[in-house]
Design a protein around this motif. Structure first.
Motif, PDB file in Angstrom:
ATOM      1  N   THR A 310      -9.503  -4.650 -14.076  1.00 24.18           N
ATOM      2  CA  THR A 310     -10.273  -5.032 -12.891  1.00 24.18           C
ATOM      3  C   THR A 310      -9.551  -4.495 -11.654  1.00 24.18           C
ATOM      4  OG1 THR A 310     -10.927  -7.049 -14.017  1.00 24.18           O
ATOM      5  CG2 THR A 310     -11.196  -7.030 -11.641  1.00 24.18           C
ATOM      6  N   THR A 311     -10.323  -3.846 -10.763  1.00 20.34           N
ATOM      7  CA  THR A 311      -9.671  -3.289  -9.562  1.00 20.34           C
ATOM      8  C   THR A 311      -9.389  -4.355  -8.517  1.00 20.34           C
ATOM      9  OG1 THR A 311     -11.920  -2.615  -8.988  1.00 20.34           O
ATOM     10  CG2 THR A 311     -10.402  -0.887  -9.629  1.00 20.34           C
ATOM     11  N   GLY A 312     -10.205  -5.405  -8.486  1.00 22.51           N
ATOM     12  CA  GLY A 312      -9.921  -6.419  -7.480  1.00 22.51           C
ATOM     13  C   GLY A 312     -11.078  -7.366  -7.288  1.00 22.51           C
ATOM     14  N   ASN A 313     -10.880  -8.281  -6.332  1.00 25.08           N
ATOM     15  CA  ASN A 313     -11.948  -9.234  -6.057  1.00 25.08           C
ATOM     16  C   ASN A 313     -12.694  -8.853  -4.780  1.00 25.08           C
ATOM     17  OD1 ASN A 313      -9.691 -10.006  -4.587  1.00 25.08           O
ATOM     18  ND2 ASN A 313      -9.598 -12.070  -5.387  1.00 25.08           N
ATOM     19  N   PHE A 314     -13.583  -9.732  -4.359  1.00 23.71           N
ATOM     20  CA  PHE A 314     -14.596  -9.428  -3.342  1.00 23.71           C
ATOM     21  C   PHE A 314     -14.060  -8.637  -2.147  1.00 23.71           C
ATOM     22  CE2 PHE A 314     -16.910 -10.947   0.501  1.00 23.71           C
ATOM     23  CZ  PHE A 314     -18.124 -10.343   0.244  1.00 23.71           C
ATOM     24  N   LEU A 315     -12.938  -9.061  -1.579  1.00 21.17           N
ATOM     25  CA  LEU A 315     -12.469  -8.398  -0.352  1.00 21.17           C
ATOM     26  C   LEU A 315     -11.780  -7.066  -0.619  1.00 21.17           C
ATOM     27  CD1 LEU A 315     -11.282 -11.344   1.927  1.00 21.17           C
ATOM     28  CD2 LEU A 315     -13.304  -9.900   2.181  1.00 21.17           C
ATOM     29  N   GLN A 316     -11.699  -6.658  -1.861  1.00 22.43           N
ATOM     30  CA  GLN A 316     -11.064  -5.368  -2.154  1.00 22.43           C
ATOM     31  C   GLN A 316     -12.077  -4.258  -2.432  1.00 22.43           C
ATOM     32  OE1 GLN A 316      -8.300  -7.343  -4.989  1.00 22.43           O
ATOM     33  NE2 GLN A 316      -6.833  -5.856  -4.230  1.00 22.43           N
ATOM     34  N   GLN A 317     -13.380  -4.576  -2.328  1.00 21.55           N
ATOM     35  CA  GLN A 317     -14.369  -3.555  -2.714  1.00 21.55           C
ATOM     36  C   GLN A 317     -14.312  -2.332  -1.806  1.00 21.55           C
ATOM     37  OE1 GLN A 317     -18.640  -4.802  -1.934  1.00 21.55           O
ATOM     38  NE2 GLN A 317     -17.673  -6.789  -1.891  1.00 21.55           N
ATOM     39  N   GLU A 318     -14.160  -2.549  -0.496  1.00 20.82           N
ATOM     40  CA  GLU A 318     -14.090  -1.390   0.400  1.00 20.82           C
ATOM     41  C   GLU A 318     -12.766  -0.654   0.194  1.00 20.82           C
ATOM     42  OE1 GLU A 318     -14.563  -3.843   3.923  1.00 20.82           O
ATOM     43  OE2 GLU A 318     -16.433  -2.809   4.374  1.00 20.82           O
ATOM     44  N   LEU A 319     -11.712  -1.442  -0.019  1.00 18.65           N
ATOM     45  CA  LEU A 319     -10.370  -0.864  -0.131  1.00 18.65           C
ATOM     46  C   LEU A 319     -10.229  -0.003  -1.375  1.00 18.65           C
ATOM     47  CD1 LEU A 319      -8.370  -4.006   1.021  1.00 18.65           C
ATOM     48  CD2 LEU A 319      -9.158  -2.068   2.394  1.00 18.65           C
ATOM     49  N   ALA A 320     -10.979  -0.344  -2.423  1.00 17.79           N
ATOM     50  CA  ALA A 320     -10.911   0.472  -3.644  1.00 17.79           C
ATOM     51  C   ALA A 320     -11.307   1.910  -3.310  1.00 17.79           C
ATOM     52  CB  ALA A 320     -11.845  -0.112  -4.705  1.00 17.79           C
ATOM     53  N   ILE A 321     -12.330   2.048  -2.469  1.00 18.61           N
ATOM     54  CA  ILE A 321     -12.795   3.405  -2.135  1.00 18.61           C
ATOM     55  C   ILE A 321     -11.754   4.141  -1.293  1.00 18.61           C
ATOM     56  CG2 ILE A 321     -14.610   4.690  -0.909  1.00 18.61           C
ATOM     57  CD1 ILE A 321     -16.596   2.569  -1.799  1.00 18.61           C
ATOM     58  N   THR A 322     -11.003   3.392  -0.473  1.00 19.83           N
ATOM     59  CA  THR A 322     -10.006   4.052   0.386  1.00 19.83           C
ATOM     60  C   THR A 322      -8.844   4.659  -0.411  1.00 19.83           C
ATOM     61  OG1 THR A 322      -8.654   2.095   0.821  1.00 19.83           O
ATOM     62  CG2 THR A 322     -10.534   2.450   2.283  1.00 19.83           C
ATOM     63  N   THR A 323      -8.770   4.368  -1.721  1.00 20.88           N
ATOM     64  CA  THR A 323      -7.744   5.032  -2.528  1.00 20.88           C
ATOM     65  C   THR A 323      -8.021   6.536  -2.629  1.00 20.88           C
ATOM     66  OG1 THR A 323      -8.985   4.675  -4.566  1.00 20.88           O
ATOM     67  CG2 THR A 323      -7.327   2.998  -3.994  1.00 20.88           C
ATOM     68  N   GLY A 324      -9.278   6.907  -2.404  1.00 20.49           N
ATOM     69  CA  GLY A 324      -9.652   8.326  -2.490  1.00 20.49           C
ATOM     70  C   GLY A 324      -9.830   8.835  -3.910  1.00 20.49           C
ATOM     71  N   VAL A 325      -9.733   7.934  -4.910  1.00 18.78           N
ATOM     72  CA  VAL A 325      -9.861   8.405  -6.300  1.00 18.78           C
ATOM     73  C   VAL A 325     -11.030   7.769  -7.047  1.00 18.78           C
ATOM     74  CG1 VAL A 325      -7.407   8.952  -6.541  1.00 18.78           C
ATOM     75  CG2 VAL A 325      -8.239   6.671  -7.208  1.00 18.78           C
ATOM     76  N   VAL A 326     -11.870   7.042  -6.329  1.00 20.55           N
ATOM     77  CA  VAL A 326     -13.015   6.432  -7.002  1.00 20.55           C
ATOM     78  C   VAL A 326     -14.153   7.454  -6.990  1.00 20.55           C
ATOM     79  CG1 VAL A 326     -14.670   4.529  -6.995  1.00 20.55           C
ATOM     80  CG2 VAL A 326     -12.291   4.121  -6.334  1.00 20.55           C
ATOM     81  N   ASP A 327     -14.476   7.961  -8.156  1.00 23.97           N
ATOM     82  CA  ASP A 327     -15.481   9.020  -8.230  1.00 23.97           C
ATOM     83  C   ASP A 327     -16.890   8.443  -8.183  1.00 23.97           C
ATOM     84  OD1 ASP A 327     -13.531  11.172  -8.529  1.00 23.97           O
ATOM     85  OD2 ASP A 327     -13.002  10.034 -10.312  1.00 23.97           O
ATOM     86  N   ALA A 328     -17.059   7.227  -8.679  1.00 24.06           N
ATOM     87  CA  ALA A 328     -18.345   6.543  -8.535  1.00 24.06           C
ATOM     88  C   ALA A 328     -18.115   5.044  -8.462  1.00 24.06           C
ATOM     89  CB  ALA A 328     -19.272   6.868  -9.706  1.00 24.06           C
ATOM     90  N   MET A 329     -18.784   4.421  -7.523  1.00 23.22           N
ATOM     91  CA  MET A 329     -18.820   2.950  -7.439  1.00 23.22           C
ATOM     92  C   MET A 329     -20.240   2.583  -7.842  1.00 23.22           C
ATOM     93  SD  MET A 329     -17.367  -0.026  -6.236  1.00 23.22           S
ATOM     94  CE  MET A 329     -16.278  -0.016  -4.844  1.00 23.22           C
ATOM     95  N   VAL A 330     -20.365   2.026  -9.031  1.00 21.94           N
ATOM     96  CA  VAL A 330     -21.689   1.742  -9.593  1.00 21.94           C
ATOM     97  C   VAL A 330     -21.980   0.259  -9.402  1.00 21.94           C
ATOM     98  CG1 VAL A 330     -23.116   1.923 -11.657  1.00 21.94           C
ATOM     99  CG2 VAL A 330     -21.180   3.472 -11.347  1.00 21.94           C
ATOM    100  N   VAL A 331     -23.053  -0.047  -8.695  1.00 22.00           N
ATOM    101  CA  VAL A 331     -23.285  -1.444  -8.352  1.00 22.00           C
ATOM    102  C   VAL A 331     -24.605  -1.936  -8.946  1.00 22.00           C
ATOM    103  CG1 VAL A 331     -21.970  -1.141  -6.225  1.00 22.00           C
ATOM    104  CG2 VAL A 331     -24.450  -0.946  -6.121  1.00 22.00           C
ATOM    105  N   ASP A 332     -24.631  -3.215  -9.313  1.00 20.68           N
ATOM    106  CA  ASP A 332     -25.916  -3.794  -9.717  1.00 20.68           C
ATOM    107  C   ASP A 332     -26.395  -4.710  -8.598  1.00 20.68           C
ATOM    108  OD1 ASP A 332     -24.650  -6.444 -10.733  1.00 20.68           O
ATOM    109  OD2 ASP A 332     -23.817  -5.042 -12.170  1.00 20.68           O
ATOM    110  N   TYR A 333     -26.043  -6.004  -8.656  1.00 20.80           N
ATOM    111  CA  TYR A 333     -26.439  -6.849  -7.528  1.00 20.80           C
ATOM    112  C   TYR A 333     -25.485  -8.017  -7.304  1.00 20.80           C
ATOM    113  CZ  TYR A 333     -29.265  -8.832 -11.453  1.00 20.80           C
ATOM    114  OH  TYR A 333     -29.721  -9.312 -12.652  1.00 20.80           O
ATOM    115  N   GLN A 334     -25.604  -8.542  -6.094  1.00 19.11           N
ATOM    116  CA  GLN A 334     -24.844  -9.692  -5.583  1.00 19.11           C
ATOM    117  C   GLN A 334     -23.404  -9.327  -5.223  1.00 19.11           C
ATOM    118  OE1 GLN A 334     -25.250 -12.862  -8.488  1.00 19.11           O
ATOM    119  NE2 GLN A 334     -27.434 -12.448  -8.697  1.00 19.11           N
ATOM    120  N   CYS A 335     -23.034  -9.733  -4.014  1.00 22.06           N
ATOM    121  CA  CYS A 335     -21.673  -9.581  -3.473  1.00 22.06           C
ATOM    122  C   CYS A 335     -21.290  -8.126  -3.203  1.00 22.06           C
ATOM    123  CB  CYS A 335     -20.635 -10.250  -4.372  1.00 22.06           C
ATOM    124  SG  CYS A 335     -21.025 -11.986  -4.636  1.00 22.06           S
ATOM    125  N   ILE A 336     -22.281  -7.279  -3.065  1.00 21.64           N
ATOM    126  CA  ILE A 336     -22.014  -5.864  -2.793  1.00 21.64           C
ATOM    127  C   ILE A 336     -22.214  -5.619  -1.299  1.00 21.64           C
ATOM    128  CG2 ILE A 336     -22.831  -3.516  -3.237  1.00 21.64           C
ATOM    129  CD1 ILE A 336     -23.815  -5.092  -5.999  1.00 21.64           C
TER     130      ILE A 336
END
Ligand code: SF4
Ligand code: MSK
Length: 625
Positions: A310-336
């Protein structure tokens, strides 16, 4: 606010700095830009339920005391609260329905990508529902699915079948006595919206009771169906080792994050990413392989069934992308957060929405259809692989931190660890080795330091020999802090430590995602029934130290309505009505045995829970420790 520590987690602090260096705005920046937030809204005193408004009530009693239609502070506060509960229950219920429809189609042989993975669980569910378990599995599954969907659509006045089958008799008696037994998962939500419409229910008490009924349709209905059916189709979780935090991402691999809640697609992405052809494709693009990692509750779903990190919890979703290595953030629903696309704009990340219910402007949309589950999952994985070469090297920074832990303590897994029944757990509670059980659930909220409440409350409780179970973003905070490691037992009091050492379990047990709070309900119900007492007689408590979602309001309410003393760490918008506050923090206890308390200080929150558990021990067992 600018100087306040934003997170208990160093990784988050580190990545907020990187985000700022990269010119990225985060949730904390936007919270600051929103200051001061509306005082009427914070108190629950504004109403815009009709176009004579918006109206607001002066909390100091000097200005307006009624809305244009004559609605009082209590009417407005309770209507707003009921709408929050209805929205939360709707989110869980719709998730449950989606899982149930896939389950039904699977049972009918209309879907290739899904199967019955846990036959025993299917039979247990069927048995509880009074369905013949001697027939073929597919026939049993069809009947189970029909019963679940009936609970979304039936029009009689009887309690929903799932609540009737799973809830203890003592609770059902209480619910009937105050007419809050849920009749239909969707109907209660609809009725909540009707009652809160302009010119309908104006009585805070009757509105609040409808809020309770709606929440019970979630906890003992929509969410329960989501949990039970996911277990049958994807496997009932068993303890499995995994890792959490942004350090699970790897620079030389394709990184795919699945974020949201429903496991129907994420399960397929996990499978597709393990496909040889996909791995070869990734290699052809220069990557060493493919990592699938979770975020929020989709993360919980796939970590507890497959050990996916697991990369992290709710407040880390934006920060995961700032690593620069997330090739796709695939989302379904809720808390996005819709802001993900803005963050992704600064990097190469593709944000891929997959549900027609949750579109985000600027995101790529690949709509998921269960009939083509495998094909769509492969298309998504391919998209991520093809995006790997687009990374900007000098924007890459992956924090080194990741923590290991054991996840996946479904009730079935707990019973197995105990040797086949809950009795050994009940015995150690009676002996006082474990004083009681606390369920900690819920989110992060940028209004408070990320993870501090979630982690410190848990640490304080285990130090006082209280076994902690929990779900959602709390569990990711707990894992990052090492509380899911066996060595976490070092933090426990002597009694709990001895039990953990003997059973080989950590002092805090991961029970899953937000909908899996039903696992906690069912565990409490099973203990109460084994002891022949009411749920409210047990030395148990609940806490949501950092909640933010409307779903958490529904969850807290169904826990209180199920007899559980529940402490909230962030203040709900009800303080504008002393009548509603009194009802939820005192009055309700006389009926259900549960109540809400609000306490933001983690140490004081833990102290309240410990005191409650000690009092219940005295009442139940005639002794404290
Ligand atoms: Fe105002 Fe009543 Fe309309 Fe609400 S329902 S906006 S209080 S007039
Ligand atoms: S994801 S509802 S932030 S726990 Fe279930 Fe986390 Fe709360 Fe969403």
């Amino acid at each position: 606010m600018a100087d306040k520590k934003k997170s208990y987690d160093n990784t988050t602090e580190e990545m907020i700095k990187k985000a700022h260096c990269d010119g990225v705005q985060t949730v904390w920046d936007r919270l600051e830009a929103q200051q001061p937030q509306c005082g009427f809204g914070q108190l629950g005193l504004c109403c815009r339920n009709c176009n004579m408004g918006p109206c607001r009530i002066d909390p100091f009693g000097e200005g307006t005391s009624k809305g244009v239609c004559g609605a009082t502070a209590s009417t407005i506060v309770s209507r707003n609260l009921v709408r929050m509960i209805a929205a939360g229950a709707a989110a869980h219920g719709d998730h449950g329905r989606e899982v149930a429809l896939v389950f039904k189609a699977m049972a009918e042989g209309a879907l290739e990508g899904y199967e019955i993975k846990d036959e025993t669980k299917l039979k247990v569910i069927a048995y509880k529902l009074g369905i013949d378990i001697e027939s073929e599995n597919t026939e049993i599954a069809k009947e189970v699915a029909r019963t679940a969907l009936w609970d979304f659509g039936k029009q009689d006045e009887k309690i929903i079948t799932f609540a009737d089958a799973y809830a203890p008799k003592s609770l059902k008696n209480i619910w009937s006595s105050i007419k809050v037994a849920p009749r239909n998962i969707d109907r209660e939500i609809t009725e909540s919206m009707h009652r809160t419409n302009m010119g309908v229910d104006a009585d805070y008490l009757s509105l609040s009771l409808q809020g309770i009924r709606t929440s019970l349709g979630d906890g003992w209905g929509g969410s329960l169906i989501a949990t039970e059916f996911s277990d049958v189709m994807f496997g009932t979780p068993k303890p499995v080792k995994t890792f959490a935090n942004l350090g699970v991402l790897e620079e030389d691999k394709v990184n795919i994050i699945t974020h949201g809640h429903v496991p129907i697609l994420s399960e397929k992405i996990v499978e597709a990413a393990e496909d040889k052809e996909m791995i070869e494709l990734a290699k052809s693009k220069g990557a060493l392989g493919i990592i699938v990692a979770g975020m929020c509750c989709t993360g919980n779903e796939i970590s507890m069934r497959h050990g996916i990190p697991t990369t992290g919890n709710f407040l880390q979703q934006e920060l995961a992308i700032t690593t620069g290595v997330v090739d796709a953030m695939v989302v379904d629903y809720q808390c996005i957060m819709p802001s993900l696309v803005d963050v992704a704009d600064c990097y190469h990340t593709k944000v891929i929405t997959t549900s027609e219910k949750a579109r985000i402007p600027g995101a790529q949309h690949i709509e998921f259809q269960p009939q083509k589950a495998d094909e769509i999952a492969r298309e998504i994985v391919k998209n991520a692989i093809e995006n790997y070469p687009a990374r900007t090297k000098d924007k890459i920074k992956i924090p080194s931190e990741k923590m290991d832990g054991i996840v996946g303590f479904s009730l079935e897994a707990i019973v197995e660890a105990l040797g086949g029944s809950l009795n050994p757990l009940i015995d150690v509670i009676k002996e006082g080795k474990i004083k009681g059980i606390a369920g900690i659930v819920g989110c992060n909220n940028p209004k408070v330091e990320q993870d501090r409440g979630n982690v410190e409350v848990a640490k304080e409780l285990v130090a006082n020999d209280i076994l902690v179970v929990g779900t959602g973003c709390w569990s990711i905070a707990a894992m990052k802090a090492g509380l899911f490691k066996l060595e976490g037992a070092e933090l426990a009091g002597a009694g709990l430590k001895a039990v953990c050492d003997k059973l080989g379990i950590p002092p805090c047990l991961h029970m899953g995602s937000c909908v899996d709070n039903t696992r906690i309900l069912v565990t409490i119900a099973a203990i109460a029934e084994a002891l022949g007492v009411k749920t409210s007689d047990l030395p148990v408590a609940g806490a949501a130290p950092e909640w933010m979602s409307e779903k958490a309001v529904a969850i807290g309410t169904y826990f209180v309505a199920s007899g559980v003393f529940t402490v909230l760490g962030t203040v709900p918008p009800i303080l504008g009505s002393s009548e509603v506050v009194e009802l939820l923090t005192e009055g309700v206890e006389a009926v259900t045995g549960g109540k809400f308390v609000v306490e933001s200080n983690p140490k004081k929150m833990a102290a309240l829970i410990i005191e409650h558990i000690e009092n219940k021990r005295i009442q139940l067992l005639g002794k404290r420790g």
